[in-house]
Motif scaffolding. Structure first.
Motif, PDB file in Angstrom:
ATOM      1  N   THR A  24      -1.667  18.748  -1.974  1.00 53.28           N
ATOM      2  CA  THR A  24      -0.976  20.147  -1.271  1.00 53.28           C
ATOM      3  C   THR A  24       0.610  20.074  -1.714  1.00 53.28           C
ATOM      4  N   ALA A  25       0.762  21.179  -1.242  1.00 53.69           N
ATOM      5  CA  ALA A  25       2.325  21.524  -1.355  1.00 53.69           C
ATOM      6  C   ALA A  25       3.170  20.481  -0.798  1.00 53.69           C
ATOM      7  N   THR A  26       2.966  19.805   0.325  1.00 55.96           N
ATOM      8  CA  THR A  26       3.885  18.721   0.899  1.00 55.96           C
ATOM      9  C   THR A  26       3.094  17.659   1.104  1.00 55.96           C
ATOM     10  N   ARG A  27       3.725  16.655   0.860  1.00 56.94           N
ATOM     11  CA  ARG A  27       3.014  15.453   1.030  1.00 56.94           C
ATOM     12  C   ARG A  27       4.033  14.257   1.588  1.00 56.94           C
ATOM     13  N   PHE A  28       3.813  13.556   2.585  1.00 55.36           N
ATOM     14  CA  PHE A  28       5.013  12.562   3.091  1.00 55.36           C
ATOM     15  C   PHE A  28       4.378  11.130   2.568  1.00 55.36           C
ATOM     16  N   TYR A  29       5.188  10.225   2.081  1.00 55.72           N
ATOM     17  CA  TYR A  29       4.666   9.033   1.682  1.00 55.72           C
ATOM     18  C   TYR A  29       5.594   7.764   2.561  1.00 55.72           C
ATOM     19  N   ARG A  30       5.161   6.669   2.410  1.00 60.42           N
ATOM     20  CA  ARG A  30       5.656   5.418   2.860  1.00 60.42           C
ATOM     21  C   ARG A  30       4.918   4.241   2.112  1.00 60.42           C
ATOM     22  N   LEU A  31       5.488   3.159   2.032  1.00 66.06           N
ATOM     23  CA  LEU A  31       5.098   1.994   1.713  1.00 66.06           C
ATOM     24  C   LEU A  31       4.798   1.147   2.771  1.00 66.06           C
ATOM     25  N   ALA A  32       3.741   0.460   2.763  1.00 73.53           N
ATOM     26  CA  ALA A  32       3.345  -0.503   3.782  1.00 73.53           C
ATOM     27  C   ALA A  32       2.821  -1.675   3.404  1.00 73.53           C
ATOM     28  N   ARG A  70       0.944  -1.201   0.028  1.00 75.24           N
ATOM     29  CA  ARG A  70       0.013   0.007  -0.053  1.00 75.24           C
ATOM     30  C   ARG A  70       0.869   1.256   0.083  1.00 75.24           C
ATOM     31  N   LEU A  71       0.618   2.125  -0.903  1.00 72.53           N
ATOM     32  CA  LEU A  71       1.328   3.508  -0.799  1.00 72.53           C
ATOM     33  C   LEU A  71       0.490   4.206  -0.079  1.00 72.53           C
ATOM     34  N   GLN A  72       0.949   4.942   1.078  1.00 69.43           N
ATOM     35  CA  GLN A  72       0.476   5.648   2.051  1.00 69.43           C
ATOM     36  C   GLN A  72       0.934   7.141   2.048  1.00 69.43           C
ATOM     37  N   GLY A  73      -0.049   8.152   2.194  1.00 69.08           N
ATOM     38  CA  GLY A  73       0.480   9.553   2.351  1.00 69.08           C
ATOM     39  C   GLY A  73      -0.119  10.130   3.398  1.00 69.08           C
TER      40      GLY A  73
END
Length: 66
Positions: free
Chosen positions: A56-64, A21-24
């Motif tokens: 938005t101008a800023t988004r952080f991502y992680r893979l789960a 899952r790509l999460q943000g």
């Protein structure tokens, strides 16, 4: 991770038999992670390229992985 034409591309090698899952989220320090895209399990290793258009101008991502 790269940015091209207003989209963020997340590339990775998906391992056989594992779903991802790509999460943000917009706050690096806290808040809930939102599922943006899913990659179902595949019987073989394969390369994945997921594209996201951040709202938005800023988004952080992680893979789960479930």
């Amino acid at each position: 991770m790269t940015q091209l034409d207003g989209k963020v591309h997340v590339r990775f090698l998906a391992r056989a038999g594992i779903a991802y899952r790509l999460q943000g989220r917009t706050d690096a320090g806290g808040g809930s992670w939102e599922d943006l895209q899913t990659v179902p399990a595949n019987p073989i290793d394969h390369e994945v390229d997921l594209a996201d258009t951040p709202g938005t101008a800023t988004r952080f991502y992680r893979l789960a992985s479930p």
